[in-house]
Design an enzyme around this catalytic site. Structure first.
Site, PDB file in Angstrom:
ATOM      1  CB  VAL A   1       1.163 -28.832   3.299  1.00  0.00           C
ATOM      2  CG1 VAL A   1      -0.249 -28.411   3.678  1.00  0.00           C
ATOM      3  CG2 VAL A   1       2.190 -27.956   4.015  1.00  0.00           C
TER       4      VAL A   1
ATOM      5  CB  ALA B   1      -0.531 -33.778  -0.368  1.00  0.00           C
ATOM      6  CE  LYS B   2       2.953 -28.665  -5.769  1.00  0.00           C
ATOM      7  NZ  LYS B   2       2.153 -28.825  -6.986  1.00  0.00           N
ATOM      8  N   GLY B   3       4.644 -30.754  -1.453  1.00  0.00           N
ATOM      9  CA  GLY B   3       5.889 -30.717  -0.690  1.00  0.00           C
ATOM     10  C   GLY B   3       6.860 -29.755  -1.327  1.00  0.00           C
TER      11      GLY B   3
END
Ligand code: GLU
Length: 425
Positions: A69, A114-116
């Site tokens: 995201v 952001a992050k995953g």
């Protein structure tokens, strides 16, 4: 068909996205943020869901779900970790991506958020399976990452090896060696000195500032740490070196307590050998949950979200909380902690040491010129200390908690960047 059930109050309290939005809304209201900017910053810019086919060791073909995201790219490339865990959800990744935007803005480094995450249980996966999940996940989000686009890093259950696989997969696709595509890499591959300790070190630096604000000193201050992964264990070493007395440590299985202080070297060696803190000989075993409410002066939650809630906040005895994890405290618990006059150094400030040294790593990779450990640590200390004081002063000025002050500072920086860029149409 399953009946549609409304989430109950406890589920609302522990939904990370709702927890984040509660703080965002309060800070935005105090800033008198325009309604349009409010709408933009409350939502993510881009959300990618991938279904990752992987050949398992036993010959089965399995499909894992992963996310990346991008919350905001207003101030620079996306930045944020990737976590591997069975309970990863899109709401969690959305919240974590947004926290990265605010975290990078609080310490004023030129990144967005952001992050995953990949839904999987690394405890039951072989190294080969983990590598195949990582490489295929990377291939499926490839167009959305890159040194100028979005730069992943380690988070819960990912490490230097996982970053090396991501870097290699990306490099194979673009047909050149691109070290700056991820941070938290091994130092043999463009990683930065001091990155592994950086989050724990940052916690120690802000803890020193926080105890000073409360008229206390590191020497003899009794610390309880929840979580003994990278952040908790590195913070334990750094704080021990400053004179703090680490009296309690919990991991995901249980907790240990010693009122005279735990020997961190021995505890670390014990956990390496046994994979858990319980059974460590020079301590008494306590309930995992009791680490948060035990007799101590400073509490460092360094595990996962939603640990300090409306159910246990009243029983906390620490005078200072330094949040090593992302989102360890719910919005309802915030109100109780404030009434109890507990000084909470919020996650988006206190655990920003990791992403700050990630920024240094990215800078070094792009320059191809590497810094000494001393240079890394001196620059980290400067950023963490000045950010602490910026947030603390803003909290005094607006008569709000340090958490709301940190959000106000961060939202203001991001909103200013967006306003001056304008909205492309
Ligand atoms: N996962 C870490 C965090 O939540 C580090 C992120 C990074 O270094 O980009 O802050």
């Amino acid at each position: 068909m399953a009946p549609i059930t409304q989430p109950n109050a406890a589920e609302h309290e522990t939904n990370p996205l709702e927890a984040l939005q509660a703080r965002f809304d309060e800070a935005a209201r105090r800033l008198q943020l325009s309604e349009g900017m409010w709408k933009v910053l409350r939502t993510s810019t881009r959300e990618i869901t991938v279904h990752i086919p992987v050949n398992m060791d036993d010959g089965r073909l399995e499909v894992f779900t992963g996310y990346r995201v991008h919350h905001s790219l207003a101030r620079g490339p996306g930045k944020g970790g990737i976590r591997y865990a069975p309970d990863v959800s899109i709401d969690e990744v959305r919240a974590l991506a947004s926290w990265m935007t605010w975290k990078c803005a609080v310490v004023n480094i030129p990144f967005g958020g952001a992050k995953g995450g990949v839904i999987c249980d690394p405890r039951i996966l072989s190294a080969g399976e983990l590598e195949r999940i990582t490489r295929r996940y990377t291939a499926q989000i490839l167009e959305f990452i890159g040194p100028e686009r979005d730069v992943p890093a380690p988070d819960v259950n990912t490490n230097e090896q996982v970053m090396a696989w991501i870097m290699d997969t990306y490099s194979m696709h673009v047909n050149l060696t691109s070290t700056a595509v991820v941070t938290g890499k091994p130092t043999s591959l463009g990683g930065s000195l001091g990155r592994r300790e950086a989050t724990g070190r940052g916690c120690m630096i802000v803890a020193n500032e926080a105890v000073a604000v409360r008229g206390m000193k590191p020497q003899g201050t009794r610390v309880a740490i929840q979580g003994f992964g990278n952040v908790g264990s590195m913070a334990a070493f750094q704080m021990r070196d400053q004179g703090y007395k680490i009296v309690a440590v919990a991991d995901m299985y249980g907790a240990v307590y010693n009122s005279n202080g735990l020997d961190i070297d021995k505890l670390f060696a014990y956990v390496r050998a046994n994979n858990e803190v319980v059974g460590f000989p020079e301590a008494e075993k306590i309930d995992r949950a009791d680490v948060l409410t035990c007799d101590c002066d400073l509490l460092l939650p360094a595990a996962t979200e939603n640990q300090i809630t409306s159910k246990n906040a009243n029983s906390i005895r620490a005078k200072v909380i330094v949040e090593g994890a992302n989102g360890p405290t719910t919005a309802q618990a915030d109100d109780i902690l404030r009434q109890k006059d507990i000084l909470v150094v919020p996650d988006i400030l206190s655990n920003a040491g990791g992403v700050t040294v990630s920024y240094f790593e990215w800078v070094q990779d792009r320059q191809g010129y590497f810094w000494t450990l001393d240079e890394v640590n001196t620059r980290l200390e400067r950023i963490m200390r000045s950010s602490f004081h910026d947030v603390h002063e803003a909290a005094q000025k607006h008569n709000v908690s340090m958490r709301i002050a940190a959000y106000m500072l961060a939202i203001d920086r991001v909103a200013k960047a967006m306003t001056i860029r304008g909205i492309y149409a």
